[in-house]
Design a protein around this motif. Structure first.
Motif, PDB file in Angstrom:
ATOM      1  N   VAL A  23       0.840  -1.200   0.000  1.00  0.00           N
ATOM      2  CA  VAL A  23       0.000   0.000   0.000  1.00  0.00           C
ATOM      3  C   VAL A  23       0.874   1.249   0.000  1.00  0.00           C
ATOM      4  CG1 VAL A  23      -1.980  -1.064   1.135  1.00  0.00           C
ATOM      5  CG2 VAL A  23      -0.201   0.033   2.526  1.00  0.00           C
TER       6      VAL A  23
ATOM      7  N   GLN B  57     -12.901   1.043  -3.599  1.00  0.00           N
ATOM      8  CA  GLN B  57     -13.552   1.671  -2.458  1.00  0.00           C
ATOM      9  C   GLN B  57     -15.061   1.406  -2.459  1.00  0.00           C
ATOM     10  OE1 GLN B  57     -12.583   5.786  -3.102  1.00  0.00           O
ATOM     11  NE2 GLN B  57     -10.388   5.426  -3.082  1.00  0.00           N
TER      12      GLN B  57
ATOM     13  N   SER C 289      -7.170   1.656  -6.371  1.00  0.00           N
ATOM     14  CA  SER C 289      -7.974   1.658  -5.151  1.00  0.00           C
ATOM     15  C   SER C 289      -9.365   1.125  -5.471  1.00  0.00           C
ATOM     16  CB  SER C 289      -8.078   3.078  -4.584  1.00  0.00           C
ATOM     17  OG  SER C 289      -8.719   3.070  -3.318  1.00  0.00           O
TER      18      SER C 289
ATOM     19  N   GLY D 208      -9.546   4.614   1.792  1.00  0.00           N
ATOM     20  CA  GLY D 208      -8.807   5.035   0.599  1.00  0.00           C
ATOM     21  C   GLY D 208      -7.467   4.368   0.381  1.00  0.00           C
ATOM     22  N   SER D 209      -7.280   3.150   0.859  1.00  0.00           N
ATOM     23  CA  SER D 209      -5.997   2.462   0.632  1.00  0.00           C
ATOM     24  C   SER D 209      -5.747   2.268  -0.854  1.00  0.00           C
ATOM     25  CB  SER D 209      -5.992   1.105   1.342  1.00  0.00           C
ATOM     26  OG  SER D 209      -5.977   1.265   2.733  1.00  0.00           O
ATOM     27  N   MET D 210      -4.512   2.563  -1.269  1.00  0.00           N
ATOM     28  CA  MET D 210      -4.105   2.386  -2.668  1.00  0.00           C
ATOM     29  C   MET D 210      -3.094   1.257  -2.747  1.00  0.00           C
ATOM     30  SD  MET D 210      -4.090   6.171  -4.316  1.00  0.00           S
ATOM     31  CE  MET D 210      -4.211   5.348  -5.922  1.00  0.00           C
TER      32      MET D 210
END
Length: 433
Positions: free
Chosen positions: A77, A393, A391, A202-204
């Motif tokens: 991440v 979401q 991401s 919002g983790s990418m």
């Protein structure tokens, strides 16, 4: 450590201090010189060599380490090394944090509830729309926290009127890592007045490693359990209200597709930043939303949620566009211009000696022309550039308050908002798809 009979002794949690900021004693979280606030970190680990670190700044997932099919562990991440990186609103566009009080966009930053109008802060699309709770939404607050058994619990009280929203909202988030490599994120909220609540995270991700970049991102395979999408014209990211089928379009990921073969086909060529409608088929509770896997490493991510929509984003706005009015605080202005023009009154031609005498100004002329960011400086010196991560979401539909046929986004007093989100990580030893 007290596990309260939750039978998760394979999980360990380590508490630490990530940094310190100064906030107002009234809890408004304004940076002043009154009371220091500690930003804590919590590192959860299981016996499968999976390790996740969350911090109380924005309820953010800072690090997520998991092994590949060869047993090598990598952080998958995006994130920053220190609190300064997370606090900069220009270089941290909601990376890894909670998205709220309302995730995604609200058209024109305007809502109406029970006949009363509210103007929200406008922080997207050149100041036209409201995005992810505003300039100082949930992702830019210090959350209270504690360890409960094998979970980390964070809470935040959003005051009535914050970012323009009505009602005080109390939000609680529980992070739990399981022995079978699931990260469960349980979000709950209550309100004192009718308001909008739509929470997501919002983790990418880049399953090849957070620093692997665009080349490896485009090798990912993506599967989305979505048969429709909320149509938005490419000239404006907010949905028009129309809902269209994905069949025969670049939005169709009902069968696994290699990401790099489709990103460039999305008008206007900026990749994906679109909301799709999850196919529920009458099911209740959490269901399968998406699957992503990186063939070379064998890492697989599955996403489960109980929400109706999912925003799929491929990092086309990284690094973010610099907003000139913010730039003076973060040393990203253009060079100062010392050239005097014809209308400049720096010279006095009426001096007694008949010669022009220069009058010193107490200020300097500054050009507010922003510099172009080539990359974001991430963890361990990584350069985060355009299309470096994706991401997924799960959430309600964007701007749902404006369309009666979209799922209702209003939370009333006495109700409890619920969103259960699960990230499940696996290793695929061979390519069967």
């Amino acid at each position: 450590m007290d596990f309260h009979g939750c039978n998760c002794k394979n999980i360990t949690i380590t508490e630490g201090i990530f940094g310190e900021i100064w906030v107002d004693s009234d809890g408004d979280q304004i940076f002043t010189d009154s009371v220091p606030k500690i930003v804590k970190s919590y590192t959860m680990a299981n016996t499968n060599h999976m390790e996740i670190t969350v911090i109380t700044w924005g309820a953010t997932i800072m690090s997520l380490k998991c092994p590949d099919k060869y047993g090598h562990t990598a952080d998958v991440v995006l994130g920053f090394d220190d609190l300064k990186g997370y606090m900069n609103p220009i270089t941290n566009p909601f990376i890894g944090c909670i998205l709220g009080r309302c995730a995604n966009r609200i058209k024109n930053g305007h809502i109406a509830i029970r006949g009363k109008d509210y103007e929200l802060t406008k922080n997207d699309f050149n100041g036209k729309h409201h995005l992810h709770g505003g300039v100082n939404g949930f992702g830019r607050k210090v959350w209270d926290s504690y360890i409960a058994g094998c979970s980390v619990v964070m809470s935040y009280l959003s005051q009535d009127g914050e970012e323009g929203y009505p009602g005080a909202v109390l939000t609680t988030i529980r992070f739990k890592l399981t022995a079978d490599n699931k990260l469960e994120i349980c979000m709950r909220a209550t309100t004192s007045k009718p308001t909008i609540v739509n929470l997501s995270h919002g983790s990418m991700f880049n399953l090849a490693g957070h620093d692997a970049g665009e080349k490896e991102l485009k090798k990912h395979k993506i599967l989305l359990n979505c048969d429709r999408w909320t149509f938005a014209d490419y000239t404006d990211p907010v949905p028009t209200g129309a809902i269209r089928g994905v069949g025969g379009t670049v939005m169709d990921f009902r069968i696994p597709r290699i990401l790099g073969e489709y990103m460039g086909k999305v008008p206007p060529g900026e990749g994906y930043d679109h909301n799709l409608c999850i196919t529920k088929n009458g099911q209740s509770g959490s269901i399968f939303v998406a699957k992503a896997w990186h063939v070379k490493s064998g890492r697989v991510l599955e996403v489960y949620s109980d929400q109706r929509g999912v925003q799929f984003y491929t990092g086309g706005r990284l690094p973010p566009q610099i907003v000139p009015e913010f730039s003076t605080s973060y040393d990203i202005l253009g060079e100062e211009d010392n050239t005097a023009d014809e209308n400049d009154e720096s010279y006095n031609s009426d001096a007694e000696d008949g010669e022009e005498m220069k009058i010193e100004k107490p200020w300097k002329k500054i050009i507010t022309k922003p510099k172009k960011l080539e990359f974001l400086l991430g963890k361990h010196g990584a350069h985060y550039k355009k299309y470096c991560a994706f991401s997924i979401q799960p959430q309600n539909y964007p701007s749902a308050i404006h369309y009666s046929h979209f799922p209702c986004s209003i939370l009333y007093p006495g109700q409890v908002y619920c969103h259960d989100l699960t990230y499940k990580f696996e290793v695929q030893l061979a390519n069967f798809m």
